[in-house]
Design a protein around this motif. Structure first.
Motif, short mmCIF file in Angstrom:
data_model
loop_
_atom_site.label_atom_id
_atom_site.label_comp_id
_atom_site.label_asym_id
_atom_site.label_seq_id
_atom_site.Cartn_x
_atom_site.Cartn_y
_atom_site.Cartn_z
N ALA A 129 8.57 -8.92 -4.69
CA ALA A 129 9.35 -7.74 -4.28
C ALA A 129 9.05 -7.37 -2.83
CB ALA A 129 9.05 -6.57 -5.20
N ALA A 130 7.78 -7.44 -2.44
CA ALA A 130 7.40 -7.12 -1.06
C ALA A 130 8.00 -8.12 -0.08
CB ALA A 130 5.88 -7.09 -0.94
N LEU A 131 8.00 -9.40 -0.45
CA LEU A 131 8.55 -10.43 0.43
C LEU A 131 10.05 -10.23 0.63
CD1 LEU A 131 6.67 -13.56 -1.00
CD2 LEU A 131 6.29 -12.49 1.23
N ILE A 132 10.76 -9.98 -0.46
CA ILE A 132 12.22 -9.78 -0.36
C ILE A 132 12.53 -8.56 0.51
CG2 ILE A 132 14.28 -9.19 -1.70
CD1 ILE A 132 13.14 -10.88 -3.99
N SER A 133 11.77 -7.46 0.32
CA SER A 133 12.02 -6.24 1.10
C SER A 133 11.73 -6.45 2.57
CB SER A 133 11.15 -5.10 0.55
OG SER A 133 11.50 -4.81 -0.79
N LEU A 134 10.65 -7.14 2.90
CA LEU A 134 10.29 -7.37 4.30
C LEU A 134 11.32 -8.26 5.00
CD1 LEU A 134 6.44 -7.92 3.93
CD2 LEU A 134 7.57 -5.96 5.00
N VAL A 135 11.83 -9.26 4.28
CA VAL A 135 12.83 -10.15 4.88
C VAL A 135 14.17 -9.42 5.01
CG1 VAL A 135 14.19 -12.25 4.52
CG2 VAL A 135 11.72 -12.26 4.08
N ALA A 136 14.54 -8.65 3.98
CA ALA A 136 15.82 -7.93 4.00
C ALA A 136 15.87 -6.88 5.12
CB ALA A 136 16.07 -7.26 2.65
N SER A 137 14.72 -6.26 5.40
CA SER A 137 14.67 -5.23 6.45
C SER A 137 14.47 -5.82 7.84
CB SER A 137 13.56 -4.23 6.14
OG SER A 137 12.30 -4.89 6.11
N GLY A 138 14.30 -7.13 7.92
CA GLY A 138 14.13 -7.78 9.20
C GLY A 138 12.74 -7.70 9.78
N VAL A 139 11.79 -7.18 9.02
CA VAL A 139 10.41 -7.10 9.50
C VAL A 139 9.80 -8.49 9.63
CG1 VAL A 139 8.10 -6.20 8.99
CG2 VAL A 139 10.12 -4.82 8.47
N ILE A 140 10.15 -9.37 8.69
CA ILE A 140 9.67 -10.75 8.71
C ILE A 140 10.87 -11.68 8.56
CG2 ILE A 140 8.32 -12.48 7.45
CD1 ILE A 140 6.35 -10.33 6.74
N ARG A 194 0.82 -1.21 0.00
CA ARG A 194 0.00 0.00 0.00
C ARG A 194 0.86 1.26 0.00
NH1 ARG A 194 -2.50 -1.25 4.18
NH2 ARG A 194 -4.17 -2.44 3.18
N THR A 195 2.00 1.24 0.66
CA THR A 195 2.82 2.44 0.82
C THR A 195 4.01 2.50 -0.13
OG1 THR A 195 4.10 1.32 2.57
CG2 THR A 195 2.18 2.63 3.24
N SER A 196 4.33 1.38 -0.76
CA SER A 196 5.51 1.35 -1.63
C SER A 196 5.19 1.92 -3.01
CB SER A 196 6.02 -0.09 -1.78
OG SER A 196 7.09 -0.14 -2.70
N THR A 197 6.21 2.51 -3.63
CA THR A 197 6.08 3.02 -5.00
C THR A 197 6.88 2.16 -5.97
OG1 THR A 197 7.95 4.52 -4.63
CG2 THR A 197 5.73 5.39 -4.21
N PHE A 198 7.34 1.01 -5.49
CA PHE A 198 8.17 0.14 -6.32
C PHE A 198 7.31 -0.60 -7.36
CE2 PHE A 198 10.05 -4.04 -7.21
CZ PHE A 198 11.30 -3.65 -7.70
N GLY A 199 7.71 -0.53 -8.61
CA GLY A 199 7.06 -1.28 -9.68
C GLY A 199 5.56 -1.09 -9.74
#
Length: 567
Positions: A437-448, A397-402
């Motif tokens: 893309a959302a899954l990779i970002s959430l895992v990379a940032s440590g959120v999940i 909802r908040t991302s502007t990626f792709g």
């Protein structure tokens, strides 16, 4: 003209006033019972008049009116303006202001004028219509009774079309309690059927109390029992059955049947007829739905279907093609149908699903290092965690990626595939790719925290999605129930097989995906739709159905070719 008419009217008024005065005196002397009277106005004098008074006055005025040779009604009176909408105005006219400016608070009765050629005036002072109504009620009872059923719209029409027969509408009768109860019984039965409610819902106190809002005595009507509702539903069913018989006797039909086990452990059966009506619209109607008794062998299913067809007077010439799923008992069922002059075919969508589910199994994707298993593990994690799902949706909802940044993009959840659900594996892989893309970002940032597929595994998952895409497209088209689908089957088989061959011939296809595609193509050719040797790129045509392993059909039914040719 006007001066002479005024002279005559004044003279008649004087005569009429005297006559009425004499009648009143005589009435007092003899103490005779008074007749029902009505107020009306003659010139500027207001008094009470009985029916006998009006007749006496009319005779005196008629004699005086003989002196007037060239006075016409239209020179004196005018229709009531459309702004006056009371029903009683239908029988009155008004004096023209230019002729009688001092008589604008009286109306002239049309009915009295037609009967006696006299101008009987009724007071309308203060725009009141009570005098008009009382005059009609007392002097013109028939017209008064008819007026009670006439609305404002009818009155407006009456000034344009004087025909009483065309403008009066009967006043609707109030329903008695018995009729209300019958109407409620029908409405309650319809509610239970339409909304799939339990029969005893009508006995619930909370359900009955709803109607008390409209009337305090509503319970006198709404006290229904489950037995009464059931009786009404059975009555509606009998009417529907008769209507379906009358409808089906006019057309040729194709039909489908299915059997399944309900949550209660019972086996259910349904039979549905499909036909095209005189307006070239596709129609369908269910002619059987019940708990199937006995084992579901091909022979017993055939006997039951035969009884249903006979019940609806469907003869052999009317029945075109029966379609079922591909379970083993349906092969035997189809044999009974063919032996008795009826055609049978497998559901093409069901056949495609049986082929596509090969992509569900990890064993058919050797060398992919468990890519499908890892994908399902990710989806299972999110299905069990509402917090993780909320974070996934919030990122999109908040991302502007792709695609996430597009104006009309809506955040999406992950979907789980089910082996029995058509094209669900394709849908799972497509949704996983969108959320990648959302899954990779959430895992990379440590959120999940979770183990994501490797790059090679992501490639395999994406290519499997491509392999299954053509199958999914045609399955969705063949699921349509608003249009005939038989003519699409030949093209679907041709395109799906061609797609498999294209994937195998592509140099970009990963080895595990090629192996899966080989399995899909082999199953397609050997178990679903076997092509002719030497003509593998073409869909095989046969005038008779051809059976393969376990007596299952391996060719397209000739009716599908005919439908495709006609389209």
């Amino acid at each position: 003209k006007d001066a002479r008419h005024r002279s005559v009217m004044d003279g008649a008024a004087t005569t009429k006033n005297k006559s009425v005065s004499q009648k009143k005196t005589a009435s007092k002397k003899t103490s005779a019972p008074k007749e029902k009277s009505v107020p009306f106005k003659k010139t500027k004098t207001t008094f009470r008049a009985t029916k006998s008074n009006v007749i006496a006055a009319s005779k005196a005025k008629a004699a005086a009116a003989l002196e007037v040779i060239d006075v016409d009604e239209d020179d004196i009176l005018q229709p009531v303006p459309s702004t006056r909408k009371a029903r009683s105005w239908a029988h009155y006219k008004l004096y023209k202001r230019s002729v009688y400016p001092d008589k604008q608070e009286v109306a002239v009765c049309n009915l009295c004028y037609l009967a006696t050629k006299e101008y009987v005036e009724i007071s309308i002072k203060g725009s009141s219509t009570s005098g008009l109504i009382s005059h009609l009620q007392s002097m013109h009872k028939k017209e008064y009774a008819e007026m009670q059923g006439m609305g404002t719209a009818s009155f407006a029409a009456s000034k344009k079309q004087p025909s009483v027969a065309n403008i009066f509408v009967p006043k609707p009768k109030q329903k008695d309690q018995e009729q209300l109860r019958k109407d409620y019984e029908n409405a309650a039965a319809n509610f239970v059927m339409t909304e799939s409610q339990p029969l005893n819902v009508v006995e619930k106190p909370s359900f009955r109390r709803m109607f008390s809002v409209f009337h305090r005595d509503a319970e006198k009507v709404t006290m229904l029992s489950t037995k009464t509702v059931k009786k009404n539903i059975e009555h509606v069913g009998a009417l529907a059955e008769r209507a379906v018989k009358m409808e089906l006797e006019k057309y040729k039909v194709s039909w489908t049947t299915d059997h399944w086990t309900g949550k209660d452990g019972k086996t259910y059966q349904t039979i549905t007829c499909h036909y095209i009506d005189d307006g070239w619209k596709l129609r369908r109607c269910m002619i059987d739905f019940k708990v199937f008794s006995g084992s579901t062998t091909g022979e017993l299913i055939y006997k039951d279907c035969k009884e249903v067809f006979e019940k609806y007077n469907l003869v052999l010439d009317q029945i075109n093609l029966g379609v079922t799923d591909t379970t083993a008992n349906m092969g035997k069922f189809g044999q009974y149908l063919r032996d008795n002059g009826l055609d049978h075919a497998y559901c093409a969508d069901h056949i495609l699903h049986c082929n596509g589910r090969e992509g569900y199994l990890d064993k058919n994707i050797p060398g992919a290092d468990g890519a499908m298993a890892k994908a399902r593990k990710i989806i299972e994690f999110f299905s069990k965690s509402t917090q993780a799902t909320a974070k996934l949706l919030e990122f999109q909802r908040t991302s502007t990626f792709g695609a996430y940044g597009e104006e009309n993009y809506r955040p999406k959840k992950l979907l789980q595939d089910v082996i029995t659900r058509w094209w669900s594996t394709y849908r799972m892989l497509k949704r996983l790719r969108i959320c990648k893309a959302a899954l990779i970002s959430l895992v990379a940032s440590g959120v999940i925290k979770m183990d994501l597929p490797s790059d090679d595994q992501w490639t395999v998952l994406h290519q499997i999605e491509i392999v299954l895409k053509m199958m999914s497209t045609w399955q969705r088209l063949l699921e349509g129930d608003k249009y005939p689908t038989g003519s699409l089957v030949v093209m679907a088989i041709y395109q799906i097989r061609k797609h498999y061959v294209g994937v195998l011939n592509s140099s970009e296809t990963a080895a595990p995906v090629k192996r899966l595609t080989e399995i899909l193509l082999k199953d397609f050719d050997e178990c679903r739709y076997t092509p002719e040797v030497g003509h593998e790129s073409k869909v095989r045509f046969s005038r008779e159905v051809v059976t393969g392993k376990r007596k299952r059909y391996v060719t397209v039914h000739p009716s599908m070719f005919i439908a495709a040719f006609l389209d």
